[in-house]
Scaffold this active site. Structure first.
Site, mmCIF file in Angstrom:
data_model
loop_
_atom_site.group_PDB
_atom_site.id
_atom_site.type_symbol
_atom_site.label_atom_id
_atom_site.label_comp_id
_atom_site.label_asym_id
_atom_site.label_seq_id
_atom_site.Cartn_x
_atom_site.Cartn_y
_atom_site.Cartn_z
ATOM 1 N N SER A 1 0.845 -1.194 0.000
ATOM 2 C CA SER A 1 0.000 0.000 0.000
ATOM 3 C C SER A 1 0.880 1.244 0.000
ATOM 4 O O SER A 1 2.052 1.166 -0.393
ATOM 5 C CB SER A 1 -0.933 -0.034 1.212
ATOM 6 N N ASN A 2 0.358 2.359 0.432
ATOM 7 C CA ASN A 2 1.145 3.593 0.462
ATOM 8 C C ASN A 2 0.750 4.411 1.687
ATOM 9 O O ASN A 2 -0.122 4.003 2.451
ATOM 10 C CB ASN A 2 0.923 4.379 -0.840
ATOM 11 N N ARG A 3 1.349 5.562 1.857
ATOM 12 C CA ARG A 3 1.172 6.316 3.108
ATOM 13 C C ARG A 3 -0.049 7.229 3.106
ATOM 14 O O ARG A 3 -0.240 8.026 4.007
ATOM 15 C CB ARG A 3 2.431 7.143 3.381
ATOM 16 N N SER A 4 -0.902 7.107 2.097
ATOM 17 C CA SER A 4 -2.085 7.981 2.061
ATOM 18 C C SER A 4 -2.968 7.734 3.282
ATOM 19 O O SER A 4 -3.287 6.600 3.609
ATOM 20 C CB SER A 4 -2.890 7.700 0.792
#
Ligand SMILES: Cc1cc2nc3c(=O)[nH]c(=O)nc-3n(C[C@H](O)[C@H](O)[C@H](O)COP(=O)(O)O)c2cc1C
Length: 408
Positions: A213-216
């Site tokens: 995933s990502n840091r959003s």
């Protein structure tokens, strides 16, 4: 600013066991910016004193039709004329019956009859009183007369048994009222528009317990959904998992992966007027999701994951676009303008909101953001570092200024 800011709300409280909950409703309305005045029936004062309402609202409380302390004003007429919105909470069976027949025998009923403001009624009573044909008939009459009635909750009654007639909790009452107001506020810039917002970072599963995933955090998308709704839009928020609570009054759809987000966005896109793609959608996903948790394999040095591209949601929708106004987001860590301009053209966006997430106070996870908005026919606009809600308002106002609500 909210839909409640400086709105004159008269709250009529009648004599039911839930009268005390009117205090919380009043506090919540005042917290949203409403100016509140109160009228009590004589029986309401058996349950709760005028002093409590007066102290909370810092306004005189109307309890006596004939207390003419100000010779220039008749109490009920002055209050009725001041009123922008009338809320009757709780409404007893008795008061509902009086309202249905137009009886005006005290300051509460006289003010109700004298005002031309829209009236919202929140009944609360014993379940048998509520189910009584007389009450049913009277409530029907209130609706026929143009009033809006909130259905009571089913739950534990003061009598000690469960039934239909309980006053809904104060936050629910205020959320209901806010929805009613927003739905009828034709003056709001996004009134009647359907806005679809995506938010959060998608998760691409590697195995049943691990994902890429990502840091959003989803904060920017949630702020956009909230502000769009405050501007009068009918909002759908399609969100990957976040730690946030969806804003009040938006249609919320939760997804996990980029593929799920695509399915949901495609389903809703046709009926959408403005699409805001604020989600951080994974560009790649594992070629295969392992059916079982991937075990450590000490005999192999390292582990190689094979990834494949996900479908580019914005690019795909650009091909299906008829008259939607499409807003994309670009999070970049280098060559912001060059990369963003490329994305604007390649994805046929109407507006691209670019942020340099390598800068402090910008982009993922924080409370603030700074963006540059690019479009084909307008000069770029760069905001200062602002709270995400302020950025959301600027983005939507820019979209409106650039024709987002003009497309038919
Ligand atoms: C302890 C107690 C609780 C009551 N609760 C309710 C109630 O929740 N809803 C209701 O319609 N009437 C309730 N009543 C009856 C009303 O107080 C009564 O019908 C009264 O005439 C209502 O006057 P008003 O409508 O002018 O305020 C209750 C009465 C008592 C004594």
């Amino acid at each position: 600013m909210s839909i409640w800011t400086d709105r004159h709300v008269t709250v009529v409280v009648s004599g039911g066991i839930a009268s005390y909950k009117a205090l919380t409703v009043i506090r919540l309305l005042m917290h949203q910016g409403a100016q509140v005045r109160v009228a009590l029936t004589a029986h309401a004062t058996e349950f709760i004193t005028p002093l409590t309402f007066q102290t909370l609202t810092q306004q005189p409380v109307a309890t006596d039709e004939f207390a003419m302390t100000d010779p220039e004003h008749v109490v009920h007429v002055a209050l009725a004329d001041w009123t922008d919105l009338m809320l009757v909470v709780p409404a007893t069976a008795n008061l509902i019956a009086k309202m249905a027949t137009g009886i005006a025998d005290d300051v509460a009923t006289t003010t109700i009859l004298a005002t031309t403001a829209p009236k919202y009624v929140v009944p609360a009573m014993n379940s048998h009183m509520f189910a009584n044909p007389a009450t049913t008939r009277n409530l029907k009459q209130l609706v026929a007369d143009g009033m809006t009635v909130l259905d009571p909750a089913t739950g534990l009654l003061a009598e000690g048994y469960v039934g239909h007639g309980r006053l809904p909790e104060p936050p629910e009452i205020v959320a209901w009222l806010t929805s009613q107001l927003l739905a009828t506020a034709t003056e709001l810039p996004l009134h009647g528009k359907k806005v679809l917002v995506t938010a959060g970072g998608t998760r691409e599963m590697l195995d049943p317990v691990r994902y890429i995933s990502n840091r959003s955090s989803g904060k920017m998308g949630y702020a956009l959904a909230q502000v769009a709704r405050e501007m009068g839009a009918n909002v759908t928020l399609i969100s990957a998992q976040t730690a946030l609570t969806p804003p009040e009054g938006v249609h919320y759809v939760q997804v996990t992966s980029a593929a799920e987000m695509l399915t949901q966005v495609e389903q809703a896109f046709d009926a959408t007027d403005i699409l805001v793609m604020a989600a951080a959608v994974s560009d790649y996903r594992p070629v295969e999701m392992a059916a079982q948790k991937i075990k450590k394999q000490p005999e192999i040095n390292g582990l190689t994951l094979e990834l494949t591209e996900t479908t580019d949601i914005l690019k795909k929708l650009a091909g299906q676009k008829h008259n939607q106004f499409v807003i994309g987001f670009a999070a970049e860590t280098q060559q912001l303008l060059a990369n963003a301009t490329r994305k604007l053209t390649a994805k046929k966006l109407d507006l691209l909101v670019a942020n340099d997430v390598s800068k402090p106070g910008v982009g993922f996870n924080g409370e603030t953001n700074q963006v540059t908005m690019l479009s084909q026919n307008f000069a770029p606009i760069t905001t200062g570092v602002l709270a995400k809600k302020a950025i959301a308002r600027t983005v939507l106002e820019t979209a409106i200024a650039q024709g987002a609500t003009q497309k038919v």
